[in-house]
Design an enzyme around this catalytic site. Structure first.
Site: not given
Ligand SMILES: *Cc1c(COP(=O)(O)O)cnc(C)c1O
Length: 454
Positions: A111
Site C-alpha cells: 500500500k
Molecule cells: C491490503 C492488503 C491486501 C489486499 O489488497 P486489496 O487491494 O484490498 O485487494 C493484501 N495483502 C496485504 C498485505 C495488504 O495489506
C-alpha cells in the site's frame, strides 16, 4: 484527461479534483474517461528506474500538473524512501516462478506504492489552495499505516483512521499508533473492518460535513491509488526474462478489496500483455465465489491469519462492474443499490474474463508458508502465502508479495520456527502507542473530527 463516475450522474473532473474528492457525489468511483495504450518503452525499454517508469505512466492521467511538477512528485514518492534500489524488485524462484516484492516501502506493505504518492499529492494540493484537509479512512491493517506514513507531519492535514480493535496485528497497530506525529489520530472501534468502512461511507455521503471539514479519502477507492498500483505490473514485466514472457505469464494477487488486482487488470487493458490474473483470497472468499459462480453473496467476516484480506465487501469491484456493464452508469447504480439491500445477487451475463480464483484456509496458509520455505528457501508473509495455492504451473507465474514476513512474526514462527524481524519494526517497540477510542457510530466519529480537525 478527465475522470468520470462509475454511476455517470456526476460531472467528469480533472485529475486533481477527482483525486481530492475520493468518492463522486453520486456515490460512484472515478475511472478514466478512456484507457490510453502505453508505449512499448514501458514493457521493453532499457532497465529504467521505477520513478522514470512511474512518470511515463502517470503523465497520461495527470494532465493537471506540468511534466516537471509531476516528475518531482513521483521522485519524492518512489526514490529514496524504499529500502531496495529497484523499489519493486522481481525475485526469481524458478525458471517460471517469480515474486514481485512490494514490501520495501516505509510500512513494508504494497500500500506504500499508492499512499506515498497520495501523501505528496495532498501536500501539493494544500499548498496550492491554502485550505486544510482532513483525511478519513478505514483500515484492516496496512492501509492505515501506509496512509499515516504518507502524511505524518505534513502541514495542513490531519489523518483519522478507523480500525477494528483487536483484529489487526500488534505490529500493524504499532505502525499506526507510534508515529509520534501530532496530526495522526488512530481510532480503534468495536466491530469488523466492514463496520468501520460503513461509517466512513456514511460520513462521505454527508456532503455538508464533507465540505465543512475538507474531508478526503485514503481508502482503496481513491483513483490515484489504483493508478499508482498499475505501474508495478509494467515494472514487473520489464524485468521478466524473455523465456518467461513467452510462457503466458499469470499475475497472482493476494486480494481483499479488489484494489491491487483491479489495477493489474486495468494495466492489461492499457497494453500489458498478461492474459491471466489470479484472485487469491483467504477464508473470506466472496471474490472466489463470485468469480467461479457469478453470484455475489456477502457473508460474515471471519478473522484469519491474513487480516488485511478479512473483508466481505470488495469496494473496488464497482469499477470492474462499470466496465463489465459497458460503462452504463445507470445499471451500475441500480446494481450497487441492490448490493446494499440484498445479501445475494446474480450478476447479469457474468463472464470471469481473464480472472481465475483460489482461496486458502488458515491451515493452508501455514502449510504454504512451510512449503515455500522448504522448496524455494524463501519466506512469504501470510497474505502472499495465499497466492501459492493452486498455482497453474503450465504457465509462468508472477506472485505479488504484498507484505514483509516480519509484519506477521507469530504466524511465520508457527509455520517454520523462524522469527523474522525488520529494523524498522524493532525501532517501534520502544515507543508508547497513542489511540483515540470512539463508539462505532458515524455521529461520534463526526463529532470527534469536528473537535480535532486541521
Ligand atoms: C491490503 C492488503 C491486501 C489486499 O489488497 P486489496 O487491494 O484490498 O485487494 C493484501 N495483502 C496485504 C498485505 C495488504 O495489506
Amino acid at each position: 484527461m478527465k475522470f468520470q463516475s462509475t454511476r455517470s450522474a456526476s460531472e467528469p473532473l480533472g485529475f486533481r479534483e477527482a483525486f481530492a474528492s475520493g468518492l463522486a457525489p453520486d456515490g460512484g468511483l472515478y475511472v478514466p474517461e478512456s484507457l490510453p495504450q502505453m508505449p512499448d518503452t514501458l514493457l521493453n525499454g532499457d532497465p529504467q528506474s521505477y520513478s522514470t517508469l512511474a512518470f511515463k505512466f502517470l503523465k497520461f492521467f495527470d494532465t493537471d500538473h506540468t511534466p516537471d511538477e509531476l516528475k518531482a512528485l513521483v521522485n519524492r514518492s518512489y526514490t529514496g524512501n524504499f529500502d531496495d534500489s529497484a523499489t519493486a524488485p522481481l525475485r526469481q524462484l524458478t525458471d517460471d516462478l517469480f515474486v514481485l516484492e512490494l514490501f520495501h516501502g516505509p510500512t513494508l506493505a504494497f500500500k506504500d506504492f499508492g499512499l506515498q504518492l497520495v501523501g505528496n499529492l495532498f501536500e501539493d494540493q494544500i499548498r496550492r489552495s491554502g485550505n486544510p484537509i482532513n483525511v478519513l479512512g478505514a483500515t484492516s491493517g496496512d492501509t492505515g499505516s501506509a496512509a499515516i506514513h504518507g502524511l505524518a507531519n505534513k502541514e495542513g492535514v490531519n489523518v483519522f483512521i478507523l480500525y477494528p480493535k483487536g483484529r489487526i496485528s500488534p505490529l500493524q497497530e504499532r505502525q499506526m499508533t507510534c508515529t509520534e506525529a501530532a496530526n495522526i489520530f488512530p481510532i480503534p472501534i468495536e466491530g469488523s473492518f466492514d463496520d468501520a468502512q460503513l461509517i466512513v461511507k456514511d460520513l462521505f455521503s454527508d456532503l455538508k460535513f464533507k465540505a465543512e471539514v475538507g474531508l478526503s479519502a485514503i481508502n482503496s477507492i481513491n483513483l490515484a491509488r489504483v493508478l499508482a498500483q498499475a505501474i508495478y505490473y509494467f515494472h514487473a514485466w520489464s524485468q521478466l526474462p524473455t523465456a518467461a514472457r513467452e510462457n503466458n505469464p499469470a499475475f497472482v494477487v493476494p486480494t481483499g478489496n479488489f484494489g491491487n488486482i483491479l489495477a493489474g487488470w486495468l494495466a492489461g487493458k492499457m497494453g500489458l500483455p498478461a492474459d491471466r490474473f489470479v484472485i487469491a483470497t483467504n477464508r473470506n472468499n466472496i471474490l472466489y465465489r463470485l468469480f467461479t459462480t457469478g453470484v455475489y453473496e456477502s457473508g460474515e467476516v471471519h478473522a484469519s491469519l491474513a487480516p488485511s484480506m478479512d473483508i466481505q465487501v470488495a469496494s473496488n469491484f464497482e469499477r470492474f462492474l462499470f466496465y463489465h456493464l459497458n460503462g452504463d452508469g445507470n445499471q451500475v447504480s441500480k446494481f450497487m443499490q441492490k448490493i446494499g439491500g440484498d445479501s445475494k445477487l446474480t450478476i447479469p451475463d457474468f463472464d470471469a474474463d481473464v480472472f481465475s480464483a483460489s482461496y486458502s484456509s488458515d491451515e493452508d496458509i501455514i502449510a504454504l508458508i512451510r512449503q515455500t520455505h522448504k522448496k524455494f528457501d524463501y519466506i512469504v508473509d501470510p497474505h502472499t502465502a495465499c497466492a501459492f495455492k493452486d498455482l497453474d504451473r503450465s504457465r509462468s507465474n508472477i506472485v505479488l508479495s504484498t507484505a514483509h514476513p516480519a509484519k506477521f512474526p507469530d504466524t511465520i514462527e508457527n509455520a517454520i520456527g523462524v522469527h523474522p524481524t525488520h529494523p524498522s519494526l524493532e525501532k517501534l517497540k520502544s515507543r508508547t502507542p497513542v489511540t483515540y477510542q470512539q463508539t462505532a457510530h458515524a455521529n461520534s466519529i463526526r463529532d470527534f473530527i469536528l473537535a480535532n480537525r486541521a
